[in-house]
Structure formats: structure tokens, C-alpha cells
Design a protein around this motif. Structure first.
Motif, PDB file in Angstrom:
ATOM      1  N   PRO A  57      18.138  11.371  17.851  1.00 49.56           N
ATOM      2  CA  PRO A  57      16.761  11.884  17.872  1.00 49.56           C
ATOM      3  C   PRO A  57      15.760  10.806  17.512  1.00 49.56           C
ATOM      4  N   ARG A  58      14.552  10.997  17.979  1.00 55.57           N
ATOM      5  CA  ARG A  58      13.537   9.962  17.886  1.00 55.57           C
ATOM      6  C   ARG A  58      13.149   9.605  16.473  1.00 55.57           C
ATOM      7  N   LYS A 101       8.583  20.065  17.418  1.00 50.36           N
ATOM      8  CA  LYS A 101       9.663  19.304  18.045  1.00 50.36           C
ATOM      9  C   LYS A 101      10.530  18.720  16.948  1.00 50.36           C
ATOM     10  N   TRP A 102      11.724  19.226  16.837  1.00 46.40           N
ATOM     11  CA  TRP A 102      12.538  18.803  15.699  1.00 46.40           C
ATOM     12  C   TRP A 102      12.904  17.331  15.769  1.00 46.40           C
ATOM     13  N   SER A 103      13.005  16.810  16.986  1.00 48.50           N
ATOM     14  CA  SER A 103      13.463  15.424  17.100  1.00 48.50           C
ATOM     15  C   SER A 103      12.346  14.427  16.868  1.00 48.50           C
ATOM     16  N   ASN A 118       4.755   4.643  23.141  1.00 47.80           N
ATOM     17  CA  ASN A 118       6.151   4.553  23.543  1.00 47.80           C
ATOM     18  C   ASN A 118       6.880   5.830  23.170  1.00 47.80           C
ATOM     19  N   GLN A 119       6.606   6.870  23.913  1.00 52.36           N
ATOM     20  CA  GLN A 119       7.292   8.134  23.674  1.00 52.36           C
ATOM     21  C   GLN A 119       7.514   8.822  25.019  1.00 52.36           C
ATOM     22  N   PRO A 145      16.373  15.205  22.516  1.00 55.24           N
ATOM     23  CA  PRO A 145      17.206  14.076  22.935  1.00 55.24           C
ATOM     24  C   PRO A 145      18.004  14.346  24.196  1.00 55.24           C
ATOM     25  N   PHE A 146      18.434  15.569  24.373  1.00 58.49           N
ATOM     26  CA  PHE A 146      19.244  15.873  25.553  1.00 58.49           C
ATOM     27  C   PHE A 146      18.442  15.751  26.837  1.00 58.49           C
TER      28      PHE A 146
END
Lengths: 363, 525
Positions: free
Chosen positions: A75-76, A97-99, B20-21, B30-31
Motif C-alpha cells: 500500500p502507498r 482510502k485505506w492505502s 506522483n499518485q 493496491p490491487f
């Protein structure tokens, strides 16, 4: 073994279909041959056929080839530097957004230790966190940035409006409307129709009757604690129409309250909004009591127990009510009825009664 | 005194679009991240096709979509297909013109003419304008996402673009039938023909206008100049044509604007290999300066293309480019003409092809980051090409720290390098001993299947094993090595396993030995 059996079976079936009866005997001979062979082998090995109990022996499965699972990155928030600009990461209002949130946060309710091992759920895929509004788009850094962007639209605050009282004095009427902006199947929102105005009752010119009538007409739109009157409307389809309607209501109620209808004279004592001592039974009782006491005083000739303030003259209702003790009693009773029972009002009543009847009680 | 949306615009200006996102409109999980260029394009194309499908469904089964939330329904959402005027009349024609229904407008026009009804000059001119702009076909609307992911149309810059104007089409029909051929009608025709590269038509119309002494406006002159280079043999022909037109402009006191000179230069760009092109373009540029017109990005794009064409392998000097960059320093640009968006991509390409000088590249990049210039790198392909070339130029020449700063700004969401670029980065790391960056590279490489390539894997492991480092970095490298081994052992028997062989394992063993981790090294053995 199984395959050989199945091959034999197919051969047998073919045999039955294609050939005539005399082959069946040959089939029989085949089977009997098989049995004989088995018998021979069993006699040779002197063993029973092994009976395999299902589940006793471990069965090795041929591993199916694993499906290619998509590898996804961590995750970010793991790679976010601590000195990053949060206003860039979360520029506008959005779902949680959890990440992308770099701090741990938990929300949820677990009834017992069987749910999630008794631990309140973390932020990963936490629907409760996603449902409610988050204000990560309005941190102090955001507010600073926004203020800087719109500062040049600001004008000076007008002179002469320094305090709240001055604002109230110059702008007694306050109107409240809302606008809603969002993206959805409909761009409009029903709540945008609502318009309301608010003002203080004291800003209107009303005499006693008009004020009483106004309050009765307006009902619970008037708040006696703050003195505000609020008219709200959403019955028209447009906001501007609602605003006009509300202003019309104000005009109508104001002029209505000044009118005196013929049936208003039928107002009775039970309709009175305030307790007025002069009109009520209490005054009559008081006057009669005092005259009674005076008569007894005159008759008894006892100096000590007299009510000194009562004069020798004839006890008359108007004269009696002008006496200061009676006035004090009147105020105490009115307070009791109008303001309700409280320690102060009860105390004033007590003082008034003591004075009126010249009682001296030991505290 | 301020527009109704001024405050909203001011607030919107606080939002940056180059962070940068992941693309902000996508779901941030993430998936679902899309990193490599191909995946990004697929993702956005999927969005696009979803929307188109929805529109298609709405059109196919309108009866199922009857719920109307808004009352009254805004005009923009009302169905276009219903016309107020169905009978042939002038209002019907005007309605179809305003709704941009070209084919139906033509039909309506023909019906009205065959019925013998009169049409006003104004309606006819409007119809002419419609036909000329869309070349008698219904317009194909490109959505925002579509224009982002699809490559732009470079037809205008090919040396001899084909003529797409059909002879005796509806536009000419309407024009011939006009009761009074006004100057504006002629101008419309010229512009339409020029947009479709029909040089003869343009010239004949222009000569007719000159014969009738009609006034010609600036945009029409620009349109005429656009077709100067078609059907010519040498630069001198082009030169003659352009000079004639410019002199006509001066004679009629029509002031040129930037687009005039750009149109003229575009011709030379088409023929940049022909001798004399460069001289003439510089002459045009000085003429432009003399007229007092400020040159913008588009002008420089044309000039630079002529001087520094990609495929031209002859030697070039960077002085012109440096002068251009000096001129543009500290200026903020908006997207005014269609060629503005080509500037950054083209120039970076030129730098990469002709003089890979990292200083120039960094100067250009600085210009990009000034103010709102980022908006000018709009198209996905342009972005990818720009950053690709930037990295290719910078990595061999700059220190690894500079490179990695840029890397952090851009990778992995805005631009994802290909394996060649990664190899260059690895070389640079080895040269400058920047092994602390290897872990970041590895994290980003996890998303791709670059490790399936044997060359790449061996190169990567070579970097890991190169030499002994200090404890922290060495630990990281060992973790990477172990993780690679894990991946391999798990998927050993699959067809998409990592191509691990002796060389790779040797490198991994070396890595562990560098960390004095004999046990792991022996187990690998």
C-alpha cells in the motif's frame, strides 16, 4: 487394474452386440478364466485381498498447476515521506482510502472475542470508516491554502458594524438559504428549496394587544428565551419563491396582529396569557381579608396584633390596593404565576405575606 | 464584477494534477493500481468503453430508463433526436444546424430547395459554415479520456497530405446556390478547402475574391498559407507563394497574427529536408519579430522541427535550442494553438536524438515545471515519450542522486520506465555506488514481469552482488536476494518461473557472502 477391467468390459459389450449366442459361452469362459486366475494367485500368495479403508491412508494429490495470481504492490502509505504535502495527497473530499492514509485508525464494534479475535477492526477495507464523512480534505494546511487562494476576493468589513448589537440594529432581518453541489443522477437537491427569515420580536412595533396576538398567531415559531421569530418555508418549488412567501407571511401576520376583531372582546380570564392580579380572585380575597382583619382589630382593641398600615378610614378596594404592602403582595403573586415556582419567587411571596399580615416567624 | 464561478476556480487552482499518485479518478487500492503505460491505457480505455456502452444501452432501450429525478429536466439532458420542427421549413434547417446534425441538415436543405421555398441568405450562410467545418459529414466527438489515450492526428505534418475535399460536394452545391456570394461565404469556403488540403479550390476562390475586390480577413489568409507547400517542386515556389500572400495582406492592411506565421512555417516543416527551408524559416521568424508579434511555443515547435528533425542524422549544434530555451525561460504558457502541446515532447525527443546533454534536458524539465506548463504535456503518449527520453539522456551523465530525485517524483504512477532504462539506472548505481536505491527499484519492479527476462535478471543480481557494502544496505540487498529465491522456489515448476540459472544463483550467493551469511549462501548452493 481399473483400466484393464474397463477394456475387458468394452470387449465384452462388443462381443454381445456383434456376435451370436455361441460367443456368450466363450465370454463365460473368459470370466471363469479370470476367476480361476485369481483363485490361483490367491492360493499362491495365501493372502486375502486387502480391503482399503477410505480415509485411513493418506492420499497424495497431484498438485494442480497454480493459477497465476496477480502480484500487487504494497500500500502507498508505506512509501510516503513524512514531510510530504498532505494537500497534494488528499486535495478534495473523497471516500476513505485505506492505502493512502498513513496513520493507523480503527473503527467498529466487536461483540465478543470470536469476532476478529476481540480486536476492533483496522482500517483495511473497513466499511464503517468508508461510510462516514472524513475531513482529511480540510486539514489546517488545506484551509490555509484555500484562504490564500480566495483572499483577494475579500472586501473590507463595513464601518459602523463593529459589534453584534450594531449589526442587529442595522440589519434586523436575517435570511438563511442553502446551495448544494454534487454529482449524482440528479444535479439538484430538494433541500436547496428551503428559505427562512429570522428577526427579533422587539424590532417590530407592536403594542400589548398586537404583541399578544402576534405571539398567538405565530405559535412556536417564536422562541421566548431568545426573542427570535423564525419563518421557514419549503412549500414552493423555487428558493426565490419561498423567500418571497416568507416575507409575505411576515407582512400579513404583522398587520393582522394590529387589527382588533369583534370576537376578541370575548377574551376571558382563562384565555389570559399573563396573570394580572387586579382582575383575579386573589385581589378580592385580599381586600376582603384585610377589611375583615381591620374590623376585628377595631373590635378587639388589642394594640399588639394590629396591622398598623391599615388606616382608620374606610377600607376600599382601590385605597387598599395602593398600599405598598399590598402592592408587594400583588407583585409576589404575579411572579409566582407568571414566572413559575422557584426559590426566589417563593421567598418573595413569603416576605410579602409576612409583611402583609405582620407575621414574625422565627427562621 | 466577478464571474459566478470565480471563487470555485480559485479553489480549484490549489489542486495540483502532477502529483506522483494513481490517477485520482480511479479507486485507490493496491490491487487496482495501474502503473505501466500499457496497463494505464487499458484501464482508461476500459472506463471510456464503459461509458460508451452505457450510452449505447440508453439509446437501444430508452423505455427502461424512465426515472427522471430532475423536474424540469435540464436542456442538456433532453434527448437530442427529437426536433421541434419536423416539417421542411427554415426554422427546421436552423434547428438542425444548431444541433450539428450535418447529414440531416443537408437533407432538409435539399427538400426545401426541391419544394421551391425561399431561404434567407443568413440561413444559407450558416449551413455553408456547418458543411465547411465538418466537411459534409457528421462530427465524431472525441471524449476527454479518448483524446488522452489515443494518439493525435499527425496528418497535417506529412509532406503531401492527401486531399479529403470531394469535388461537387454539398458545400459547393450550397455555395453555388447562394443568391449573393458575400465575402464571408468565400472566406468560409477557403477555410474549409484549406482544412482538407484542396489547393486548387483555395486558389480559385481566392482569385475570385481578389477579382471582385472583396475584403479577406486574417483567418482566411492563414488558411490560404496552410496549403502553400502542396503541389510544389522547390522551396522557391513555396517562398514565392508565401511572399505573395503576405504582400497581399500588407496591401490590404490586414494585420497578421501569430497563426499567420505558424501556418507559413508549417509548410516548411513539411519540407524541412529541402534546401533553403531553414533560411526561409529564419526569415519568417525575423519578419514576425518585426511585426511585433510575440512568438509562442507553436512557433518554436515549427522552427525546431525544421532544424532538428529526428531522423536527420547529420550533425547539429545546440545553439539554436539553447537560445530558444533562454527566450522561454520563466514564462508560463497556456494551450492556445494545437501545436503548443507538441513542444515539450518534441524538444525532448530532439535533445535525446541529437545532443544528449543532460543540462539541456534539465533546463527543459525546469521549464515544464514552472507554473502551469505541466498542462502542456497532455497526451499519454507524449508523457511517456517525454519522460522516457528525459531519463535516457540524464542517467548516463548525471549523478545518481539527481536521477533518483527525478525518479521519486515520477515513478511509478506518472511514468514507468522500461527495462532498458532500468538497466541504465543499475549501471549508474554501480558507478556512483548508490546501492541504497536498489530496494526502491526492487519494490517498483515487483509490479512488472521484467524479471522474467534472463538478461535483466542477471544484470539485476549482478548489481546486488557487486561488492560489500555497509551493514544496512547489505541487509537490504540480502533481503532482496532471499525474496527472489523465494519467488523462484515457489514457482519453480511453472512455465512463468524466473529464469534462474547458474549465473544468477552465483550472484545471489555472492550477495549473501558479502553479508557474511554463510548459512544462506550454502543453502543456495
Amino acid at each position: 487394474m481399473a483400466s484393464s477391467l474397463s477394456v475387458k468390459k468394452t470387449r465384452l459389450i462388443l462381443g454381445v452386440m456383434n456376435r451370436s449366442l455361441h460367443l456368450s459361452s466363450s465370454l463365460k469362459s473368459q470370466e471363469s478364466e479370470k476367476l480361476e486366475n485369481k483363485k490361483e494367485s490367491s492360493l499362491d500368495s495365501e493372502e486375502f485381498r486387502v480391503y482399503e479403508i477410505k480415509g485411513l491412508k493418506k492420499v497424495s494429490f497431484v498438485r494442480r498447476p497454480e493459477r497465476w495470481s496477480k502480484r500487487f504492490p504494497p500500500p502507498r502509505y508505506r512509501t510516503m515521506p513524512t514531510d510530504q504535502d498532505w494537500t497534494d495527497v488528499w486535495p478534495t473530499a473523497s471516500t476513505f482510502k485505506w492505502s493512502a492514509v498513513p496513520f493507523p485508525v480503527r473503527q467498529g464494534y466487536v461483540e465478543n472475542s470470536s469476532e476478529n479475535e476481540g480486536v476492533i477492526p483496522s482500517k483495511y477495507a473497513n466499511l464503517e470508516l468508508m461510510k462516514g464523512p472524513n475531513f482529511l480534505h480540510l486539514t489546517p494546511a488545506h484551509v490555509k491554502k484555500h484562504c490564500k487562494a480566495i483572499k483577494h476576493f475579500c472586501t473590507q468589513w463595513p464601518e459602523g458594524l463593529d459589534t453584534d448589537e450594531q449589526c442587529q440594529k442595522h440589519f434586523p432581518l436575517e435570511s438563511v438559504t442553502s446551495d448544494y453541489v454534487f454529482a449524482g443522477p440528479s444535479l439538484t437537491d430538494d433541500r436547496a428549496r428551503v428559505a427562512s427569515i429570522k428577526f427579533k420580536l422587539t424590532d417590530l412595533e407592536l403594542d400589548n394587544h398586537a404583541r399578544d396576538k402576534f405571539i398567538r398567531l405565530v405559535g412556536d415559531r417564536y422562541d421566548p428565551d431568545t426573542g427570535d421569530v423564525v419563518f421557514e418555508s419549503n412549500r414552493c418549488p423555487l428558493k426565490s419563491q419561498n423567500l418571497e412567501y416568507v416575507k409575505f407571511i411576515l407582512t400579513a401576520v404583522y398587520f393582522e396582529s394590529w387589527k382588533r376583531e369583534s370576537w376578541e372582546q370575548q377574551k376571558e380570564l382563562s384565555d389570559m396569557e399573563q396573570y394580572v392580579w387586579d382582575q383575579n380572585k386573589s385581589s378580592k380575597t385580599c381586600v376582603s381579608l384585610l377589611s375583615d382583619i381591620k374590623a376585628r382589630d377595631m373590635a378587639s382593641g388589642d394594640e399588639q396584633g394590629k396591622l398598623s398600615y391599615l388606616s382608620e378610614k374606610e377600607v376600599d378596594a382601590s385605597v387598599v390596593s395602593d398600599l405598598p404592602e399590598v402592592q408587594q403582595y400583588k407583585e409576589a403573586v404575579e411572579n409566582l404565576f407568571n414566572d413559575g415556582e422557584s426559590i426566589e419567587t417563593l421567598n418573595t411571596y413569603r416576605m410579602a405575606v409576612e409583611k402583609l399580615l405582620n407575621l414574625k416567624l422565627d427562621v | 464584477n466577478r464571474s459566478p464561478t470565480a471563487i470555485l476556480e480559485a479553489l480549484a487552482s490549489t489542486v495540483r494534477n502532477d502529483v506522483n499518485q494513481p490517477i485520482y479518478s480511479t479507486i485507490d487500492d493496491p490491487f487496482l493500481y495501474s502503473t505501466t503505460d500499457r496497463v494505464k491505457k487499458a484501464h482508461l480505455a476500459a472506463y471510456e468503453s464503459g461509458r460508451k456502452t452505457a450510452e449505447h444501452m440508453l439509446a437501444l432501450y430508452p423505455d427502461y430508463f424512465t426515472q427522471i429525478w430532475d423536474d424540469p429536466l435540464p436542456d442538456a439532458w433532453k434527448k437530442d433526436s427529437e426536433y421541434i420542427y419536423a416539417e421542411p421549413c427554415e426554422d427546421a434547417l436552423n434547428e438542425r444546424i444548431t444541433k450539428r446534425k450535418v447529414v440531416e441538415a443537408i437533407d432538409m436543405y435539399r427538400t426545401i430547395i426541391s419544394n421551391g421555398e425561399p431561404l434567407s441568405q443568413e440561413s444559407q450562410e450558416k449551413l455553408l459554415e456547418l458543411l465547411v467545418v465538418f466537411n459534409c459529414k457528421d462530427p465524431v466527438e472525441e471524449t476527454d479520456i479518448g483524446s488522452y489515450i489515443n494518439a493525435p492526428d499527425y496528418r497535417a505534418f506529412s509532406p503531401f497530405p492527401p486531399c479529403t475535399w470531394q469535388k461537387a460536394n454539398a458545400a459547393e452545391e450550397v455555395f453555388d446556390a447562394l443568391p449573393e456570394k458575400t465575402a464571408s461565404a468565400y472566406c468560409q469556403m477557403i477555410r474549409g478547402m484549406s482544412a482538407n488540403y484542396h489547393k486548387e479550390g483555395v486558389l480559385s476562390m481566392y482569385n475570385a475574391m481578389k477579382a471582385n475586390k472583396m475584403p479577406v480577413d486574417v483567418e482566411t489568409y492563414n488558411a490560404i498559407l496552410k496549403v502553400a507547400s502542396l503541389d510544389t517542386e522547390t522551396i522557391d515556389d513555396v517562398k514565392l507563394f508565401v511572399e505573395t500572400i503576405l504582400k497581399d495582406m500588407a496591401a490590404n492592411n490586414v494585420k497578421p497574427n501569430e497563426k499567420t506565421f505558424i501556418s507559413a512555417m508549417v509548410n516548411l516543416r513539411r519540407l524541412s529536408r529541402w534546401s533553403g527551408a531553414k533560411k526561409f524559416v529564419l526569415a519568417l521568424f525575423s519578419e514576425m519579430k518585426a511585426c511585433g508579434i510575440e512568438p509562442g511555443l507553436s512557433t518554436y515547435v515549427q522552427i525546431l522541427h525544421i532544424f532538428y528533425y529526428f531522423k536527420d542524422r547529420s550533425s547539429k549544434t545546440p545553439e539554436l535550442l539553447e537560445q530558444v530555451l533562454d527566450d522561454l525561460k520563466g514564462k508560463e504558457f497556456e494551450c492556445k494553438t494545437e501545436n503548443d502541446v507538441q513542444f515539450f515532447r518534441s524538444v525532448m525527443g530532439m535533445i535525446a536524438a541529437h545532443f544528449p546533454d543532460s543540462k539541456l534536458a534539465l533546463r527543459l524539465h525546469e521549464l515544464l515545471q514552472y507554473g502551469k506548463n505541466r498542462d502542456l504535456l497532455s497526451n499519454r503518449q507524449a508523457q511517456y515519450g517525454y519522460y522516457s527520453d528525459l531519463f535516457t539522456v540524464i542517467i548516463p551523465l548525471e549523478h545518481i542522486d539527481v536521477v533518483m530525485d527525478l525518479y521519486k517524483e515520477v515513478v511509478p504512477y506518472i511514468f514507468f520506465p522500461n527495462s532498458e532504462t532500468f538497466k541504465l539506472i543499475l549501471e549508474s548505481i554501480e558507478m556512483h555506488e548508490g546501492h541504497q536505491y536498489v530496494s526502491q527499484l526492487y519494490t517498483d519492479l515487483q509490479w512488472t514481469s521484467m524479471f522474467k527476462d534472463f538478461d535483466f535478471l542477471s544484470r539485476f543480481t549482478q548489481t546486488l552482488a557487486e561488492r560489500k557494502h555497509e551493514a544496512k544496505t547489505q541487509n537490504e540487498l540480502c533481503m532482496i536476494a532471499s525474496s527472489l529465491m523465494d519467488q523462484w522456489t515457489r514457482k519453480q515448476h511453472l512455465h512463468d518461473a524466473l529464469p534462474v540459472n547458474g549465473v544468477v544463483i552465483g550472484n545471489l550467493i555472492k550477495t549473501h557472502l558479502n553479508n557474511d551469511d554463510l548459512k544462506t549462501a550454502w543453502s543456495l548452493f
